[in-house]
Design an enzyme around this catalytic site. Structure first.
Site, PDB file in Angstrom:
ATOM      1  N   SER A  89       0.808  -1.221   0.000  1.00 33.07           N
ATOM      2  CA  SER A  89       0.000   0.000   0.000  1.00 33.07           C
ATOM      3  C   SER A  89       0.843   1.273   0.000  1.00 33.07           C
ATOM      4  CB  SER A  89      -0.864  -0.011   1.264  1.00 33.07           C
ATOM      5  OG  SER A  89      -1.383   1.266   1.521  1.00 33.07           O
ATOM      6  N   GLU A  94       0.170   3.622   1.758  1.00 31.97           N
ATOM      7  CA  GLU A  94       0.242   4.061   3.159  1.00 31.97           C
ATOM      8  C   GLU A  94       1.628   3.805   3.749  1.00 31.97           C
ATOM      9  OE1 GLU A  94      -2.159   5.465   5.683  1.00 31.97           O
ATOM     10  OE2 GLU A  94      -2.537   6.247   3.700  1.00 31.97           O
ATOM     11  N   TYR A 100      -1.592   0.355  10.680  1.00 32.22           N
ATOM     12  CA  TYR A 100      -1.854  -0.319   9.395  1.00 32.22           C
ATOM     13  C   TYR A 100      -0.636  -0.193   8.478  1.00 32.22           C
ATOM     14  CZ  TYR A 100      -3.630  -0.890   4.617  1.00 32.22           C
ATOM     15  OH  TYR A 100      -3.779  -1.268   3.301  1.00 32.22           O
TER      16      TYR A 100
END
Ligand code: NDP
Ligand code: GDR
Length: 318
Positions: free
Chosen positions: A122, A124, A146
């Site tokens: 990801s 992120e 996460y």
């Protein structure tokens, strides 16, 4: 060809299953036990796919699934994928999104299957960005449990490739949305909220940080890239992004305008929706995917948001 998709009941899993079925694949999905079945996104293809029970928390279930299915390709899309929940349940997020990847890779090793492996990494992971735009060489600085767990999942995939010569790749995908997006994510929260306001079911929409900017694409385009990565002669990691960034405010503007409304008349700020640490600005550089895979996105940001609003209006009977 036979594919195993973990997370088949999620947004990406359902689009990827459709994509692979269209290419003549035999598609198996791994599903976990829940008190109520959550097969809404795959109900239209339910007869064409096979499901096997397993959970990323349970190593022996993963070994059984891999041994019974014997896939040529595994797409590991299963995860606790909602960033705010990762502050509320940090250890569980780490179990699913970090150690879960190791458990699945170990299952492949245990069964001794020469299959290809895709890991859903990801954007992120870039978090507090070190470089704009972000590419495969940009260092990571995750800003949530996460993101931290996904960095582990990313590097354990790289490590199994380097340690055991596995065809294991990691796709670093930027945000991608669709009418099948979970309603807690910002795009769908907005499209669903707009539809409800338009139909007189609600008057206002509570939102968090409107200045956050993301590189948003269409999920249908992004699952194609996952498959392309596994068709390469050598296992390599790729960034998948549109190269354009927009703020949440711009998303609100397009979504409300699509229903002939003004967002300023309906949106209220809710400080409880702000995150303990925010990712302010993400924009990806997918040059490697464009040149190496021949991948490019087909659906624009505006088309995506308008598609989502119109689909939510249709579902709500508007
Ligand atoms: P969703 O949240 O829609 O789907 C997640 C899936 O994971 C669901 O099928 C869920 O099953 C399953 N799952 C969760 N926990 C477990 C577990 N312990 N064992 C087995 N299955 C489990 O996610 P998306 O489809 O949006 O994303 C797919 C993947 O891509 C995720 O790994 C996500 O982190 C990653 N990603 C997503 C991006 C995006 O913008 N969408 C961008 C970059 C990465 P159930 O139905 O039972 O809950
Ligand atoms: P993100 O997606 O955290 O980027 O993770 P999300 O849609 O939740 O948030 C995007 C940005 O919007 C801001 N925001 C709000 N977000 C939500 N959910 N609700 C709100 O009311 C709201 N108001 C403003 C957020 O602060 C954030 O900046 C998604 C997930 O799919 C991950 O699994 C995936 O890895 C990344 O995208 C890439």
């Amino acid at each position: 060809m036979r594919a195993l998709i973990t997370g088949i009941t999620g947004q990406d899993g359902s689009y990827l299953a459709e994509f692979l079925l269209d290419r003549g694949y035999e598609v198996f999905g791994m599903v976990r036990r829940a008190s109520t079945e959550n097969f809404e996104r795959i109900s239209h293809i339910r007869e064409r796919i096979k499901l096997a029970q397993g959970d990323l928390l349970d190593p022996s279930s993963l070994i059984s699934v891999v041994r019974d299915v014997r896939p040529d390709e595994i797409y590991n899309l299963a995860a606790q994928s909602f960033v705010p929940t990762s502050w509320a349940q940090p250890a569980l997020t780490g179990e699913f999104d970090a150690l879960g990847v190791t458990r699945l890779l170990e299952a492949v090793r245990n069964v001794d299957l020469p299959c290809k492996f895709y890991q859903a990494s990801s954007s992120e992971m870039f978090g507090k960005v070190k470089q704009v735009p972000q590419n495969e060489d940009t260092p990571f600085h995750p800003r949530s449990p996460y993101g931290v767990a996904k960095v582990y999942g990313h590097f354990i995939t790289v490590n199994y490739r380097e340690s055991y010569g596995m065809f294991a790749v990691s796709g670093i995908l930027f945000n991608h949305e669709s009418p099948r997006r979970g309603r807690e994510f910002v795009s769908r929260k907005i499209s669903y909220g707009v539809a409800r306001i338009k139909l007189g079911l609600d008057r206002e929409l509570l939102m968090g940080n409107l200045d956050a900017s993301r590189d948003w694409g269409y999920a249908g385009d992004y699952v194609r890239a996952m498959w392309m990565m596994l068709q390469q002669p050598e296992p390599e990691d790729f960034v998948i992004a549109t190269g354009r960034s927009h703020t949440v405010r711009e998303m609100l503007d397009i979504a409300f305008r699509a229903a002939d409304l003004r967002w300023e008349d309906h949106v209220r700020s809710d400080p409880s929706l702000l995150r303990p640490a925010e990712v302010d600005h993400l924009v990806g550089d997918a040059t490697k995917a464009r040149t190496g895979l021949g991948w490019k996105p087909e659906v624009s940001f505006e088309e995506l948001i308008e598609m989502m609003v119109s689909e939510d209006l249709r579902r709500l009977g508007g």
